[in-house]
Each structure stands twice: as C-alpha cells, then as structure tokens.
Design a protein around this motif. Structure first.
Motif, PDB file in Angstrom:
ATOM      1  N   LEU A   1       0.831  -1.208   0.000  1.00 19.47           N
ATOM      2  CA  LEU A   1       0.000   0.000   0.000  1.00 19.47           C
ATOM      3  C   LEU A   1       0.865   1.257   0.000  1.00 19.47           C
ATOM      4  N   LYS A   2       0.318   2.322  -0.597  1.00 16.55           N
ATOM      5  CA  LYS A   2       0.918   3.648  -0.468  1.00 16.55           C
ATOM      6  C   LYS A   2       0.374   4.261   0.812  1.00 16.55           C
ATOM      7  N   ALA A   3       1.190   4.214   1.843  1.00 15.08           N
ATOM      8  CA  ALA A   3       0.724   4.590   3.175  1.00 15.08           C
ATOM      9  C   ALA A   3       1.525   5.761   3.720  1.00 15.08           C
ATOM     10  N   LEU A   4       0.819   6.665   4.400  1.00 14.37           N
ATOM     11  CA  LEU A   4       1.412   7.851   5.012  1.00 14.37           C
ATOM     12  C   LEU A   4       1.083   7.860   6.492  1.00 14.37           C
ATOM     13  N   LEU A   5       2.099   8.061   7.328  1.00 11.97           N
ATOM     14  CA  LEU A   5       1.906   8.209   8.776  1.00 11.97           C
ATOM     15  C   LEU A   5       2.225   9.647   9.176  1.00 11.97           C
ATOM     16  N   VAL A   6       1.368  10.244   9.991  1.00  7.13           N
ATOM     17  CA  VAL A   6       1.624  11.594  10.510  1.00  7.13           C
ATOM     18  C   VAL A   6       1.539  11.556  12.022  1.00  7.13           C
ATOM     19  N   GLU A   7       2.423  12.286  12.680  1.00  5.63           N
ATOM     20  CA  GLU A   7       2.518  12.344  14.144  1.00  5.63           C
ATOM     21  C   GLU A   7       2.549  13.807  14.582  1.00  5.63           C
ATOM     22  N   GLN A   8       1.680  14.172  15.535  1.00  5.93           N
ATOM     23  CA  GLN A   8       1.557  15.570  15.940  1.00  5.93           C
ATOM     24  C   GLN A   8       2.773  16.073  16.712  1.00  5.93           C
ATOM     25  N   ARG A   9       3.477  15.236  17.404  1.00  3.15           N
ATOM     26  CA  ARG A   9       4.708  15.621  18.108  1.00  3.15           C
ATOM     27  C   ARG A   9       5.879  14.914  17.421  1.00  3.15           C
ATOM     28  N   ASP A  10       6.634  14.180  18.207  1.00  2.00           N
ATOM     29  CA  ASP A  10       7.738  13.411  17.644  1.00  2.00           C
ATOM     30  C   ASP A  10       7.357  11.936  17.642  1.00  2.00           C
ATOM     31  N   PHE A  11       7.990  11.163  16.776  1.00  2.38           N
ATOM     32  CA  PHE A  11       7.771   9.720  16.780  1.00  2.38           C
ATOM     33  C   PHE A  11       8.050   9.169  18.181  1.00  2.38           C
ATOM     34  N   ALA A  12       7.127   8.366  18.688  1.00  2.00           N
ATOM     35  CA  ALA A  12       7.233   7.745  20.015  1.00  2.00           C
ATOM     36  C   ALA A  12       7.195   8.762  21.145  1.00  2.00           C
ATOM     37  N   TRP A  13       6.688   9.986  20.879  1.00  5.30           N
ATOM     38  CA  TRP A  13       6.671  11.017  21.922  1.00  5.30           C
ATOM     39  C   TRP A  13       5.807  10.616  23.114  1.00  5.30           C
ATOM     40  N   GLY A  14       4.720   9.922  22.857  1.00  3.72           N
ATOM     41  CA  GLY A  14       3.775   9.614  23.922  1.00  3.72           C
ATOM     42  C   GLY A  14       4.156   8.375  24.706  1.00  3.72           C
ATOM     43  N   THR A  15       3.181   7.501  24.880  1.00  5.18           N
ATOM     44  CA  THR A  15       3.371   6.311  25.708  1.00  5.18           C
ATOM     45  C   THR A  15       4.524   5.440  25.236  1.00  5.18           C
ATOM     46  N   SER A  16       4.797   5.445  23.936  1.00  4.17           N
ATOM     47  CA  SER A  16       5.754   4.500  23.364  1.00  4.17           C
ATOM     48  C   SER A  16       7.203   4.811  23.673  1.00  4.17           C
ATOM     49  N   SER A  17       7.498   5.933  24.310  1.00  4.73           N
ATOM     50  CA  SER A  17       8.854   6.160  24.817  1.00  4.73           C
ATOM     51  C   SER A  17       8.871   6.204  26.335  1.00  4.73           C
ATOM     52  N   ARG A  18       7.723   5.957  26.969  1.00  6.09           N
ATOM     53  CA  ARG A  18       7.591   6.122  28.427  1.00  6.09           C
ATOM     54  C   ARG A  18       7.010   4.870  29.072  1.00  6.09           C
ATOM     55  N   SER A  19       7.200   3.725  28.434  1.00  2.99           N
ATOM     56  CA  SER A  19       6.643   2.481  28.952  1.00  2.99           C
ATOM     57  C   SER A  19       7.529   1.931  30.061  1.00  2.99           C
ATOM     58  N   SER A  20       7.171   0.757  30.540  1.00  2.00           N
ATOM     59  CA  SER A  20       7.984   0.077  31.551  1.00  2.00           C
ATOM     60  C   SER A  20       9.178  -0.650  30.948  1.00  2.00           C
ATOM     61  N   LYS A  21       9.380  -0.512  29.639  1.00  2.00           N
ATOM     62  CA  LYS A  21      10.527  -1.079  28.900  1.00  2.00           C
ATOM     63  C   LYS A  21      10.506  -2.598  28.887  1.00  2.00           C
ATOM     64  N   LEU A  22       9.373  -3.183  29.187  1.00  4.70           N
ATOM     65  CA  LEU A  22       9.259  -4.639  29.202  1.00  4.70           C
ATOM     66  C   LEU A  22       8.554  -5.143  27.952  1.00  4.70           C
ATOM     67  N   VAL A  23       9.103  -6.170  27.349  1.00  3.22           N
ATOM     68  CA  VAL A  23       8.378  -6.969  26.364  1.00  3.22           C
ATOM     69  C   VAL A  23       7.983  -8.231  27.120  1.00  3.22           C
ATOM     70  N   HIS A  24       6.778  -8.235  27.637  1.00  5.58           N
ATOM     71  CA  HIS A  24       6.413  -9.292  28.589  1.00  5.58           C
ATOM     72  C   HIS A  24       5.328 -10.197  28.036  1.00  5.58           C
ATOM     73  N   GLY A  25       5.247 -11.354  28.656  1.00  2.11           N
ATOM     74  CA  GLY A  25       4.320 -12.366  28.190  1.00  2.11           C
ATOM     75  C   GLY A  25       2.939 -12.284  28.792  1.00  2.11           C
ATOM     76  N   GLY A  26       2.673 -11.281  29.605  1.00  5.71           N
ATOM     77  CA  GLY A  26       1.321 -11.110  30.131  1.00  5.71           C
ATOM     78  C   GLY A  26       0.999 -11.963  31.334  1.00  5.71           C
ATOM     79  N   LEU A  27       1.989 -12.142  32.218  1.00  2.00           N
ATOM     80  CA  LEU A  27       1.762 -12.959  33.415  1.00  2.00           C
ATOM     81  C   LEU A  27       0.544 -12.491  34.201  1.00  2.00           C
ATOM     82  N   ARG A  28       0.360 -11.174  34.322  1.00  2.00           N
ATOM     83  CA  ARG A  28      -0.722 -10.635  35.145  1.00  2.00           C
ATOM     84  C   ARG A  28      -2.097 -11.036  34.629  1.00  2.00           C
TER      85      ARG A  28
END
Length: 846
Positions: A41-68
């Motif tokens: 596909l011809k796809a365009l992504l637009v971001e109002q701030r910076d890439f990963a500005w929101g939750t995606s740079s402020r997570s718990s840094k875990l790639v987890h299997g969902g134990l909880r």
C-alpha cells in the motif's frame, strides 16, 4: 539526502492519492505502517509531536508475556503475548533483550503467595518449558545480595525481556519507509475530510513550517493511543478511554546493581512493583493512577508517586540506603486503557480495541508486546475498503534482517546493540562515524556515532527528540546529560543545520523541559509526603482535657486552631492519638478536637455502654454541651459509623460530615478473606473473643497487640509515624495493667454492636439517606477483610457526596498519608464553604 530535504520532498508529494493515512507515530501506528507497506500500500503516517513522543517512549521497557492476565483467566492473551515476545526477541536481537525475572515472595503473604507461585508455574508451561525450581533464601542472597535478608523469602523465576521502546518504534518506522512507506513528525491533524458520509482524508498542519495541506486516502486509521478520543471527537463519538499514568524512577546501575528483574507486592497493597536492569541503569516502576491534566502537556511524576516507589525500594533493598539523591531521572507516561468503570485503575483490562466509525478505523489500547498482532487486527478491519489487504500474511516476518558488522571495529556487545537498534542501517551508521565516535558516551553504552546518525538521518526537529528518544541520554545521565552538551553540540549542530542561536535556544528549551518533567519534583513538595512530624507550633500546643457528661467522663484532645470546628472520632483500635499525623496540619484551617470513644483511649469504660447508639448519644452531648454549636464531624472506621448516625439523627449539630473508610455493610457479591473473616467471627464470639485478645496481649505484649490490630487497617504499618505507635502502645499497656480483661471486653462489645448495627435491615441505608450536611467520603482500601471497595456502594446511594478513593493506602489514610488526606479535606472545606463557627466559643474544661 538530508532529513530536512526528505521532509520537504514528502510535503510536496502529499497531494498525490494515498491508499492509507495513519494518524499517530507510536508503536501501534508504526506497526500499522510497517504491515501496510508489506502489503504494497501507499501509506502515510503523521505524528503531531515526535515519533514515540507519547506512551511509546515512556513504557515500563518490558516486552512481557502477560503474566498478570493469568489472574483474570485470559490464557489466550497470555499465549499470544508469549508468541509475540519470542518473535521480537528473535527478529530484534540486540534491541529486545532476554531478562531473567524473579517474583520475590514470602509465605506470610498467605494465599497471595501461593497464587503467585501457581501463576508462574502455569506461565512457564505456556512458554513451552517445565517450570524451574524456586530459589531458596540462601540462593536468593547469592543472586541478589542487596535484596532484603529475610528468612523464608523465595525467588520464583520466570522469563521476560526488556527493550528500548522508542528505538523499537524508530526501527519499525525506518524499515517501513525503506519499503516505500512515508512518515512525517510534528504534523498535526486539524480535521477529518468526509465524502458521502465517510472519512476520506485529513486536514494537516505542519507545526515546523507553519503550513497546511489536505490529504485524501482510501482509508484512515486513528492510532493515536491516549489521544484516540480526541480524533474521534471530530465525529462526535463518545469517549471510550481512561487515561492512566504510570511513572518510573531511574537509578544508575553502579548505585543500584541488579542482575535480575525483581517483582514483588508493594508493602501498601496488592499491586506489583518491578525493579529491573535496563540499559546502564535500574528502573523502578510502575504506578497506575488516573491522569487528569491535559494530554497535550508532558506528563510528570507526582510527589506521591515518588514516595510510593521509594517506599517499594526501601522495603526490598534497605541495605543499599538509597535516597532521592540517588535518582538519576524519572519519567511518566499515560496509557490508553479502555474504560470499564472499574474503581481500581489496575483492574482495567489492557485489551486493545478496534472500532470502525463512519469510515474511520480507530485502534487503541493493548500493549507494546503485541504491536504486530494489533496492527493486523486494524488492517483486517480495512479489507472492505482495501481488498489487497486480504493477501497480507498474518504470520510473516515483522522486523527485517540486520546485516553483519563483523568488519567493524566494535566489541561484540556494541555490534549487537547497533544491529538491534538500527537493523539494515547499522553499516551506514558505522561508516558515517568520525574518528573516536565508535566509543561509548561515558557512563552509558550509547556510541557517539549514534548521535551523529540520528541528527543526520532520523527526522530530529528539536533537541529533546534527539536526547530523549533517538538516544536515551536524557534518562541515563545525571541532569539530563548537561555535562555532555558541548560534545553533543560539536557532533550534531552541523548535521542538524542549526546556527548558534538555534542551538542555544534548543538547549535552553531542552534543559527547561528536563528539569520540569524528567527530574524529581522540588524537595519542599516531597518532604510533606515523606516526613510527617507530630509536633505542633508553640502557639497551638495540644491540650488533653476531660469533660463530665451524662454517662460518665469523656477525654478529648484540643489541638487548637481557628475556623470551623472539626470533631475527630477514631475507630475501634485506637484513640485521639490516631489523629496525631493529620491534626496539626489541620489546625491551620480549623479548630481541631479529637474525642476518645472506646478502644485504647483513656475514657473509662466501667459502667458505660459501648454500643453504637450509646456512643452516638455521648457524641451528641459533647456537641451540644461542649462545642455548643454545629461542627464538622470527621470519623474513621467505627467512628465514621457513629458520626454518620449523629449527622442523620441530629442535623442541627452537624455543619459537615467527613467519613474516612467508615464501617459499612460490604456490597453484595464481595468475597471476604476467609482467614480474616474467620478471625473476626472468633473475636466477636462472647467469651471466646475476650480470651483471644487477652491471650494475644499477654503473649505479644502491648506493642504486639496494637500492631496486630493495626495490621487490619494499614496497607503498611511502617508508614504509621513512630510516635503514634509508641503513644498507643503506652495506653494499651496501661489499660492491660489496670483492667486486663475489661479492656478486651469493652473493645469486643463495641465490635459486636457495630456488626449488629450494620446487619440491621435498612438501618444503615436510612442513616445514609438521612444526612443533609455536605459530606466528603474518603476511602482507603480495606484489602485485609473486604477486598472490594465497599465505599463505592455507599457513594452510589448518595451521588451528591464527594467521593475520594485513596486506593494506595490502607483503611486509616489519616495515619498513613496524612498530608494527602489533609489536602483533600481542606480542598473540600473550601469547595463547600462550610459556615465557620463563632470564634468566641469556649470549650468547657473539667
């Protein structure tokens, strides 16, 4: 071609027809772009701030299997999370790093201890391996010497992985762009285009060049995470999200060494805290709170969150003697959680949501680990508009294959790092490095060459884009890397094309941002949370008084102060001393009187009935004969029940009512803790209860008896100020000496009266409905007996009452978190403007 030239070229091409527009440059939007380009596909992504500005740079840094999620019986989600984690570790080796985790647990946690062990047993089976043996206390000391030395503590091992979340987003985006996708940061969507009643494009505003454009596409995906409802508002759609804030503290690995991830229950409740090695640091997180500030502002950690996380550190790693001075940085992120109306934010589901509304497909919620699967769910919803998506294979590869760097003058660790973070671009990064730039920035594993490459090729618009997301020096270095700014300038200024004035302006803005949102809150604000002093000013010394009323003498503490009169009533297990943490702070706003009812107080019990009705009558005499006018009644636990009865039956004495975790019937369907419920039944049996309390007092002494009863109300008794424990212990000892069985009898008679009152059909509800005074209902979690917040049911009966849950403290918040308790009370008094009493009112002394 430079990043700025690429930006100009892409902006000029926006008028061409697009297959897909993706709004949002976080992990979900990047994943949708990656899979859309894979489908051609011809796809365009637009971001109002910076890439990963929101939750995606402020997570718990875990790639987890969902134990909880096993606790909710969501086995399919756990299976999916484990599969996606394994895929990311295999394809993103060097970026997604395996991490041995352990649950630190002790048998004294009771059923929760066995529940945790059973959960990890099942979790390990779902990963395809036989569960490993638990680490005994001695082995645990060898693996993590700084962990608390407590006999019986075990480590239950399981597998997780950590990631640089912002770099994962950037790698996915860069690979999507390399395959024909397009991405623009700092471009805001100002409106949605509609044709024939369906969304057919977007209106864009470039916040860098201050220009606008209209872009059309066959389909539009709203992947803005926590901002999804803001985009949906263009369609007048009802909100679906509950923004929740999670905050973390960052320590250097030298000061806080750790080789495993450690999860454990916070000393103030059931929420798990994780402490783990990440990059060259140690992360402590996370909190889970409703986020009320504007989403357009950078989120910040609150003083209460700092205190909560530091308390977790001190409870499990006391030997390190870590203080606030050891915190390198902190950060907060806001999670897009689908709202179900749960009172406890941690009880909300982390499932993702895909909605199709008037042609706009919204995808939000979920978690980083399952980003690929979430992207496929979103694209599946577009097949009716873009039939080509039907050919997209859901099990195809996600990340590209990174080329070898064997010929580069790098250590094996550095090679793996660059391959994981930069994928196919890693050789170009190495080739662009100047002499000396393949060395790490001191104190980190980040190479100087990464800064040059980011400035040259990765769409950096502001300095914080570079230092907080392209590389993580703003989190890993003291004061945000201030000491290295001259060296960073020498590498990056020319690559960015900034003149001296622009660099200096960006540096000032970055440092201002770092100090306001990535440094700890100012110390004066923190001290009110961490240190509760029980001293009062010389102008308002505490006076212990006695007054003779019908039925006998009554003791009370006069804390002084001016303004409306507050009459404070304690629960069954204490006296006026239980108000000591809060009372001195309240005297700046009101006159404070703390009345002894029963329990460990000095008010004599001989010949006095200790039932709810008689205690209400005693309070009525105190208000009419001592106070001489209406007062604000403040009651905790059993004292709250007595205050409620007084407010309902004698409105003329009540100017306002504050119920602090009041005794009340549990809501229907509530599951009681069987151990504590059984204990309560035994305690309230005539004769048996008196003997048990007397025996426990003889066996454990006055302090042991007080702490045992206090445990029923506190999430963590260590938060109760030492002076309160010592003073109450002295009173218990005195009463045990003076009336060994009489003390137990009076306490347990009152308990039985309370239970019978609550069981009375309709009596409690009639009191609740009969209150006419302004009322504040404050609730600390009662997890030891009634794990469900029963105050919700009480608030539902009176929606006009102010309801303030304090879920991170126990049943007695006025002792555990006095500053926050007082702040909420004062705010309520200001809001309701309770009528002040005449200042000349005198209080009779005996």
């Amino acid at each position: 071609m430079s990043a700025s030239t690429e930006r100009e070229t892409l902006w000029g091409a926006l008028a061409r027809p697009w297959d897909l527009i993706i709004i949002g440059g976080g992990i979900t939007g990047a994943s949708v772009l990656r899979e859309a380009t894979r489908a051609g596909l011809k796809a365009l992504l637009v971001e109002q701030r910076d890439f990963a500005w929101g939750t995606s740079s402020r997570s718990s840094k875990l790639v987890h299997g969902g134990l909880r999620y096993l606790a909710n019986g969501d086995v399919p989600m756990v299976r999916q999370s484990i599969r996606e984690r394994q895929r990311l570790m295999a394809e993103g080796n060097g970026l997604v790093v395996p991490l041995d985790f352990m649950l630190a647990s002790h048998p004294k946690e009771g059923g929760r201890h066995w529940q945790g062990r059973a959960g990890i047993f099942v979790y390990e089976l779902l990963t395809g391996r036989w569960p490993r043996g638990n680490h005994a206390t001695s082995r645990l000391r060898e693996l993590e010497p700084s962990l608390v030395q407590e006999d019986g503590l075990i480590g239950v091992p399981y597998d997780e992985a950590w990631v640089d979340d912002a770099r994962l987003v950037l790698r996915i985006l860069r690979e999507a762009v390399a395959e024909g996708g397009s991405a623009l940061n700092h471009v805001r969507v100002t409106g949605l285009l509609r044709e024939e009643g369906r969304v057919a494009g977007v209106e864009l505003m470039d916040t860098v060049g201050q220009r606008s454009a209209t872009v059309r596409a066959r389909a539009v995906v709203n992947a803005t995470g926590v901002w999804a409802d803001s985009v949906r508002a263009h369609l007048s759609a009802a909100p679906r999200l509950r923004p929740l804030r999670g905050s973390h503290l960052v320590f250097s690995s030298q000061r806080f060494p750790l080789s495993h991830g450690i999860s454990f229950r916070h000393p103030r409740g059931d929420r798990f805290v994780c402490i783990m090695p990440w990059e060259d640091s140690t992360l402590v997180g996370t909190t889970d709170l409703d986020h009320h500030p504007s989403l357009d502002q950078e989120p910040s950690i609150s003083p209460e969150e700092v205190a909560y996380l530091m308390e977790a550190v001190e409870s499990r790693f006391p030997s390190l003697r870590l203080t606030l001075d050891d915190v390198v940085s902190c950060y907060s992120g806001v999670r897009p959680v689908i709202s179900s109306g749960a009172s406890d934010p941690s009880k909300e589901s982390r499932e993702h949501l895909v909605l199709e509304e008037e042609g706009l497909v919204t995808v939000t919620g979920g978690k980083l680990t399952t980003c690929r699967a979430i992207a496929h769910d979103a694209l599946r919803a577009l097949r009716s508009r873009i039939p080509e998506l039907a050919a997209l294979k859901p099990e195809g590869p996600f990340l590209g294959t990174a080329p070898s760097l064997d010929d580069a003058p790098l250590s094996p660790k550095a090679r793996m790092r660059l391959q994981g973070r930069y994928g196919a671009e890693a050789p170009a990064l190495v080739a662009a490095a100047h002499p000396g730039e393949l060395e790490p920035v001191p104190g980190t594993s980040t190479l100087w060459a990464e800064l040059r490459w980011a400035a040259r090729s990765e769409s950096v618009v502001h300095l914080d884009d570079l230092l907080l997301r392209r590389v993580r020096l703003g989190l890993l270095l003291p004061r945000g890397g201030t000491a290295h700014l001259p060296a960073i300038r020498a590498i990056c200024q020319q690559e960015l094309g900034w003149d001296d004035a622009r660099w200096e302006s960006e540096a000032r803005a970055y440092l201002t941002l770092w100090h306001s949102h990535y440094a700890l809150p100012e110390r004066p604000r923190l001290s009110a949370v961490n240190e509760v002093r029980l001293t009062t000013s010389q102008a308002n010394p505490v006076q212990l008084r006695t007054v003779n009323l019908p039925g006998g003498p009554v003791h009370y503490a006069d804390h002084g102060g001016s303004g409306p009169t507050l009459v404070m009533l304690h629960g069954l297990g204490g006296c006026h001393l239980n108000w000591l943490p809060a009372a001195p702070l309240l005297t700046k706003h009101a006159r404070v009187l703390a009345v002894d009812l029963i329990g460990f107080g000095r008010t004599p019990m001989a010949g006095r009935s200790v039932g709810v009705a008689s205690q209400r009558e005693m309070l009525h005499h105190f208000l009419t004969e001592v106070v001489g006018g209406p007062a604000v009644l403040v009651g905790n636990s059993w004292g709250g029940l007595v205050a409620l009865a007084q407010a309902a039956q004698a409105a003329e004495t009540t100017a306002g009512l504050v119920l602090v975790s009041p005794a009340q019937p549990p809501p229907r369907g509530t599951r009681l803790d069987p151990v504590q419920a059984g204990r309560l039944v035994l305690h309230t049996m005539p004769g048996v209860g008196e003997y048990m309390v007397w025996r426990d007092g003889r066996r454990g002494g006055a302090r042991g008896l007080f702490m045992d009863l206090l445990t029923l109300g506190c999430a963590d008794v260590r938060r109760v100020p030492r002076e309160v424990v010592e003073e109450n212990t002295a009173l218990v000892a005195e009463r045990m000496e003076r009336m060994p069985l009489g003390h137990s009898a009076s306490y347990l008679r009152a308990t039985r009266s309370m239970i019978l009152t609550l069981l009375g059909r309709g009596r409690f509800e009639s009191w609740v409905r009969g209150v006419r005074a302004p009322t504040l209902l404050m609730h600390g979690r009662q997890d030891r007996l009634v794990p469900v917040a029963s105050s919700e049911a009480l608030a539902a009966l009176r929606p006009d009452w102010c309801f303030e849950p304090m879920e991170d403290v126990g049943h007695v918040p006025q002792m555990e978190d006095a500053p926050r308790f007082v702040e909420r009370m004062v705010r309520w008094m200001d809001e309701t403007r309770a009528a002040p009493l005449p200042s000349a009112l005198a209080v009779r002394q005996a």
